[in-house]
Scaffold this motif. Structure first.
Motif, PDB file in Angstrom:
ATOM      1  N   GLN A  39      39.813  32.461  33.306  1.00  0.00           N
ATOM      2  CA  GLN A  39      39.218  31.177  33.668  1.00  0.00           C
ATOM      3  C   GLN A  39      39.344  30.925  35.178  1.00  0.00           C
ATOM      4  O   GLN A  39      38.401  30.447  35.812  1.00  0.00           O
ATOM      5  CB  GLN A  39      39.897  30.064  32.888  1.00  0.00           C
ATOM      6  CG  GLN A  39      39.217  28.736  32.983  1.00  0.00           C
ATOM      7  CD  GLN A  39      39.906  27.692  32.098  1.00  0.00           C
ATOM      8  OE1 GLN A  39      41.044  27.876  31.693  1.00  0.00           O
ATOM      9  NE2 GLN A  39      39.203  26.622  31.821  1.00  0.00           N
ATOM     10  N   PHE A  40      40.483  31.247  35.764  1.00  0.00           N
ATOM     11  CA  PHE A  40      40.686  31.069  37.203  1.00  0.00           C
ATOM     12  C   PHE A  40      39.737  31.959  37.990  1.00  0.00           C
ATOM     13  O   PHE A  40      39.147  31.528  38.997  1.00  0.00           O
ATOM     14  CB  PHE A  40      42.144  31.384  37.570  1.00  0.00           C
ATOM     15  CG  PHE A  40      42.431  31.284  39.029  1.00  0.00           C
ATOM     16  CD1 PHE A  40      42.574  30.043  39.645  1.00  0.00           C
ATOM     17  CD2 PHE A  40      42.554  32.426  39.807  1.00  0.00           C
ATOM     18  CE1 PHE A  40      42.838  29.947  41.000  1.00  0.00           C
ATOM     19  CE2 PHE A  40      42.813  32.337  41.167  1.00  0.00           C
ATOM     20  CZ  PHE A  40      42.958  31.093  41.759  1.00  0.00           C
ATOM     21  N   ILE A  41      39.577  33.195  37.554  1.00  0.00           N
ATOM     22  CA  ILE A  41      38.678  34.117  38.263  1.00  0.00           C
ATOM     23  C   ILE A  41      37.233  33.641  38.152  1.00  0.00           C
ATOM     24  O   ILE A  41      36.473  33.699  39.128  1.00  0.00           O
ATOM     25  CB  ILE A  41      38.839  35.549  37.707  1.00  0.00           C
ATOM     26  CG1 ILE A  41      40.207  36.105  38.104  1.00  0.00           C
ATOM     27  CG2 ILE A  41      37.726  36.467  38.209  1.00  0.00           C
ATOM     28  CD1 ILE A  41      40.556  37.422  37.455  1.00  0.00           C
ATOM     29  N   ASN A  42      36.821  33.132  37.003  1.00  0.00           N
ATOM     30  CA  ASN A  42      35.440  32.650  36.835  1.00  0.00           C
ATOM     31  C   ASN A  42      35.171  31.425  37.685  1.00  0.00           C
ATOM     32  O   ASN A  42      34.060  31.267  38.206  1.00  0.00           O
ATOM     33  CB  ASN A  42      35.155  32.329  35.366  1.00  0.00           C
ATOM     34  CG  ASN A  42      34.965  33.574  34.543  1.00  0.00           C
ATOM     35  OD1 ASN A  42      34.636  34.631  35.064  1.00  0.00           O
ATOM     36  ND2 ASN A  42      35.188  33.447  33.243  1.00  0.00           N
ATOM     37  N   LYS A  43      36.134  30.530  37.836  1.00  0.00           N
ATOM     38  CA  LYS A  43      35.920  29.310  38.627  1.00  0.00           C
ATOM     39  C   LYS A  43      35.980  29.576  40.127  1.00  0.00           C
ATOM     40  O   LYS A  43      35.288  28.936  40.900  1.00  0.00           O
ATOM     41  CB  LYS A  43      36.972  28.253  38.283  1.00  0.00           C
ATOM     42  CG  LYS A  43      36.755  27.596  36.963  1.00  0.00           C
ATOM     43  CD  LYS A  43      37.795  26.517  36.750  1.00  0.00           C
ATOM     44  CE  LYS A  43      37.608  25.829  35.419  1.00  0.00           C
ATOM     45  NZ  LYS A  43      38.642  24.806  35.185  1.00  0.00           N
ATOM     46  N   ASN A  44      36.838  30.484  40.543  1.00  0.00           N
ATOM     47  CA  ASN A  44      37.083  30.695  41.972  1.00  0.00           C
ATOM     48  C   ASN A  44      36.704  32.114  42.389  1.00  0.00           C
ATOM     49  O   ASN A  44      37.519  32.878  42.896  1.00  0.00           O
ATOM     50  CB  ASN A  44      38.565  30.449  42.286  1.00  0.00           C
ATOM     51  CG  ASN A  44      38.994  29.057  41.903  1.00  0.00           C
ATOM     52  OD1 ASN A  44      38.312  28.097  42.214  1.00  0.00           O
ATOM     53  ND2 ASN A  44      40.121  28.957  41.216  1.00  0.00           N
TER      54      ASN A  44
END
Length: 146
Positions: A72-77
């Protein structure tokens, strides 16, 4: 010559006394081994995260949550990620996993205490049987001496 005869007599008396004691001697080691076979053996706690269903589910949850959060962190940022945002994410992830770690520690402490209780009851059983067998031997030897 007189000394040789006296020495031989003394040696014979000592040998007779030693053989009488050997016949009357109680074999403690065999008694302990018999008790261990009847009652059981001591157990030691081994650290394992998959010996309890609660622990296994908690570990699976922790790994799944960490993977989900990282994805989720990689997809958002994906474009601009500065160092502070990445560190905040890692500390936030660690903070979110603290209750699961506390649950794992509590489960391991419980397992350790359970084994300590088992070993204490085992030790008391050993001592009780050992003392009963020892008293039995003492009574038998007293009756034999009478």
């Amino acid at each position: 010559m007189a000394k040789d005869i006296k020495n031989e007599e003394v040696e014979e008396v000592v040998e007779d006394a030693v053989t009488e004691e050997a016949e009357d001697e109680y074999d403690f080691e065999d008694d302990i081994e018999d008790i261990e076979e009847e009652v059981g053996e001591y157990r030691e706690h081994e650290f394992s995260l998959f010996d309890n269903p609660i622990e296994a589910i908690t570990v699976i949850f922790m790994v799944g949550y960490a993977i989900f959060s990282i994805v989720q962190f990689i997809n958002k940022n994906t474009i601009d990620v500065d160092f502070i945002t990445a560190v905040e994410f890692l500390f936030g992830l660690a903070k979110d996993l603290i209750p699961a770690v506390v649950l794992l520690v509590a489960c391991e402490i419980y397992e350790k205490l359970e084994l300590v209780l088992y070993n204490l009851s085992l030790n008391s059983e050993y001592m009780a049987r050992y003392q009963m067998n020892l008293l039995e031997h003492i009574y038998k030897s007293e009756e034999k001496n009478k």
